[in-house]
Design a protein around this motif. Structure first.
Motif, mmCIF file in Angstrom:
data_model
loop_
_atom_site.group_PDB
_atom_site.id
_atom_site.type_symbol
_atom_site.label_atom_id
_atom_site.label_comp_id
_atom_site.label_asym_id
_atom_site.label_seq_id
_atom_site.Cartn_x
_atom_site.Cartn_y
_atom_site.Cartn_z
ATOM 1 N N ILE A 189 0.841 -1.201 0.000
ATOM 2 C CA ILE A 189 0.000 0.000 0.000
ATOM 3 C C ILE A 189 0.876 1.250 0.000
ATOM 4 O O ILE A 189 0.590 2.226 -0.706
ATOM 5 N N ALA A 190 1.953 1.223 0.767
ATOM 6 C CA ALA A 190 2.889 2.357 0.798
ATOM 7 C C ALA A 190 3.477 2.599 -0.588
ATOM 8 O O ALA A 190 3.573 3.749 -1.052
ATOM 9 N N LYS A 191 3.867 1.525 -1.261
ATOM 10 C CA LYS A 191 4.386 1.636 -2.629
ATOM 11 C C LYS A 191 3.341 2.269 -3.545
ATOM 12 O O LYS A 191 3.662 3.178 -4.333
ATOM 13 N N GLU A 192 2.098 1.801 -3.462
ATOM 14 C CA GLU A 192 1.045 2.328 -4.334
ATOM 15 C C GLU A 192 0.752 3.793 -4.039
ATOM 16 O O GLU A 192 0.446 4.557 -4.956
ATOM 17 N N PHE A 193 0.855 4.189 -2.776
ATOM 18 C CA PHE A 193 0.613 5.599 -2.461
ATOM 19 C C PHE A 193 1.710 6.482 -3.053
ATOM 20 O O PHE A 193 1.427 7.585 -3.543
ATOM 21 N N VAL A 194 2.949 6.011 -3.024
ATOM 22 C CA VAL A 194 4.049 6.760 -3.648
ATOM 23 C C VAL A 194 3.783 6.925 -5.141
ATOM 24 O O VAL A 194 3.923 8.024 -5.697
ATOM 25 N N LYS A 195 3.387 5.859 -5.803
ATOM 26 C CA LYS A 195 3.141 5.907 -7.248
ATOM 27 C C LYS A 195 1.915 6.778 -7.561
ATOM 28 O O LYS A 195 1.912 7.550 -8.532
ATOM 29 N N PHE A 196 0.879 6.668 -6.746
ATOM 30 C CA PHE A 196 -0.315 7.496 -6.903
ATOM 31 C C PHE A 196 0.035 8.972 -6.718
ATOM 32 O O PHE A 196 -0.391 9.839 -7.487
ATOM 33 N N ASN A 197 0.829 9.259 -5.715
ATOM 34 C CA ASN A 197 1.284 10.619 -5.434
ATOM 35 C C ASN A 197 2.040 11.202 -6.626
ATOM 36 O O ASN A 197 1.806 12.343 -7.047
ATOM 37 N N GLU A 198 2.903 10.397 -7.206
ATOM 38 C CA GLU A 198 3.695 10.842 -8.352
ATOM 39 C C GLU A 198 2.819 11.061 -9.580
ATOM 40 O O GLU A 198 2.981 12.047 -10.308
ATOM 41 N N ARG A 199 1.878 10.157 -9.815
ATOM 42 C CA ARG A 199 1.020 10.244 -10.990
ATOM 43 C C ARG A 199 0.131 11.496 -10.935
ATOM 44 O O ARG A 199 -0.052 12.173 -11.943
ATOM 45 N N CYS A 200 -0.407 11.802 -9.749
ATOM 46 C CA CYS A 200 -1.239 13.001 -9.609
ATOM 47 C C CYS A 200 -0.427 14.262 -9.860
ATOM 48 O O CYS A 200 -0.893 15.198 -10.518
ATOM 49 N N MET A 201 0.798 14.286 -9.332
ATOM 50 C CA MET A 201 1.655 15.452 -9.510
ATOM 51 C C MET A 201 2.000 15.670 -10.971
ATOM 52 O O MET A 201 1.930 16.790 -11.487
ATOM 53 N N ILE A 202 2.348 14.605 -11.689
ATOM 54 C CA ILE A 202 2.762 14.728 -13.088
ATOM 55 C C ILE A 202 1.652 15.310 -13.943
ATOM 56 O O ILE A 202 1.887 16.215 -14.749
ATOM 57 N N ARG A 203 0.424 14.836 -13.758
ATOM 58 C CA ARG A 203 -0.663 15.291 -14.630
ATOM 59 C C ARG A 203 -1.492 16.404 -13.996
ATOM 60 O O ARG A 203 -2.556 16.782 -14.485
ATOM 61 N N LEU A 204 -0.998 16.955 -12.855
ATOM 62 C CA LEU A 204 -1.609 18.119 -12.201
ATOM 63 C C LEU A 204 -3.073 17.890 -11.834
ATOM 64 O O LEU A 204 -3.954 18.710 -12.121
ATOM 65 N N LEU A 205 -3.336 16.766 -11.173
ATOM 66 C CA LEU A 205 -4.653 16.486 -10.606
ATOM 67 C C LEU A 205 -4.598 16.802 -9.117
ATOM 68 O O LEU A 205 -3.870 16.152 -8.364
#
Length: 362
Positions: A189-205
């Motif tokens: 879950i920690a790994k997925e939150f890191v990836k989710f965090n990065e994905r939101c930042m990249i596409r400015l959501l």
């Protein structure tokens, strides 16, 4: 990863769908005539509060209509369900029942949630009826293009129809399920939150507070694999603070942030961030034509205010040093610069890797 309060200072307005976005939606089969509009559903005669299993107010109310309108509204909602999930024919309508129409009194979009049940087997699903908002539509399209998930939605005039995204609401998962997960699940879950965090930042959501995403558990052999998906796209490219686009900075996600700190090393966090940037870059490269048309529409559109645009491009320029952000004109260009930044870095690293491998062969 840290947490900060009051990142979002004011309510975001809804932006109209202009010609270039409408043309994009037509080209990609996102528009179709539907038999009922958002405003039609506002004609309810009364409502009762909806409570969860713990008797907490969900901020949804179950609405009801007078007997002269109910039959027509039910039929129209069944037809929308068939348009969204099937070929739009009325062949299976007799097997469908509208169990509930709920109205949300909280948030920007004031959606209606429609529960549709198949009376033959009691399977049910939901869809949402909302007012159109250009920034939300851009968010939905970007999620469909750049994330691992496909999204189904339709636009007709001033009404937006969205499919339901299944999962456990993030706030519910954090409060009721996270502590009972075993260590290997918490690390995942920690790994997925890191990836989710990065994905939101990249596409400015922005505004990914815990109630604006879901956690999706999937059984894989003897393990449970968790994924995180956004369910609210109102804050696509609107806010001026760069931190708004990082889920890690919302106090509602503090337990997730602490989980990352407890379960992952700095090198692991960097590895997962790099993995997500690389995956997004590949999706950018694989969807150049469609993404290019969407960005072109966004660049001609107004989906934020001047103050926010100036603040965001300055903050990202200070973070990256890329002059394309400083010179951006509008949120469409800011997003284009962000995606180009990720793509160029991926291509540069890939080219260096190829050259190094060739040198080793010789």
């Amino acid at each position: 990863m840290t947490s900060e309060n009051k990142l979002i200072s004011q309510k975001k307005p809804a932006f109209p769908v202009k010609k270039k976005l409408a043309n994009y939606l037509n080209r990609h089969k996102r528009t179709i005539q539907i038999p009922i509009f958002y405003d039609d559903l506002l004609r309810f005669q009364g409502a009762i509060s909806v409570y969860d299993k713990h008797d907490n107010d969900t901020l949804w109310v179950r609405v009801y209509y007078n007997e002269f309108e109910r039959e027509e509204i039910d039929l129209s909602l069944k037809q929308i369900y068939n348009i969204l999930h099937s070929n739009g024919s009325n062949a299976s309508i007799q097997h469908l029942n509208i169990d509930a129409v709920d109205f949300c009194t909280f948030g920007n979009s004031k959606p209606f949630r429609v529960k549709v049940r198949n009376i033959l087997n009691d399977n049910y699903t939901y869809f949402y009826v909302k007012k159109t908002d250009a920034s939300r539509i851009y968010g939905l399209e970007l999620e469909d293009i750049l994330s691992p998930y496909n999204l189904n939605f339709l636009v007709y005039e001033d009404t937006l129809i969205e499919e339901h995204i299944s999962g456990i609401p993030g706030d519910v998962f954090i409060n009721e399920y996270l502590d009972s997960c075993i260590d290997i699940e918490k690390a995942q879950i920690a790994k997925e939150f890191v990836k989710f965090n990065e994905r939101c930042m990249i596409r400015l959501l922005g505004d990914m507070r815990s109630y604006n995403y879901v956690v999706v558990p999937t059984h894989d052999f003897e393990n449970v694999v968790y994924k995180i998906r956004p369910i609210d796209f109102d804050q696509q490219c609107y806010e001026g603070k760069f931190k708004v686009y990082y889920p890690q900075f919302f106090k509602e996600n503090l337990k997730m942030v602490q989980l990352v700190a407890d379960k992952l090393t700095s090198s692991s966090i960097e590895q997962y961030q790099l993995e997500e940037r690389s995956i997004v870059a590949k999706r950018i490269l694989g969807s150049r034509a469609r993404l290019g048309r969407l960005i072109k529409a966004m660049k001609s559109d107004t989906i934020s205010i001047s103050k926010n645009i100036a603040q965001l491009k300055a903050e990202i320029f200070n973070f990256t040093g890329d002059i394309n952000f400083r010179d951006s004109d509008g949120m469409g260009e800011v997003l284009e610069s962000a995606l180009n930044f990720v793509r160029r870095n991926y291509e540069d690293v890939s080219m260096k890797t190829i050259i190094q491998q060739q040198q080793k062969l010789h």
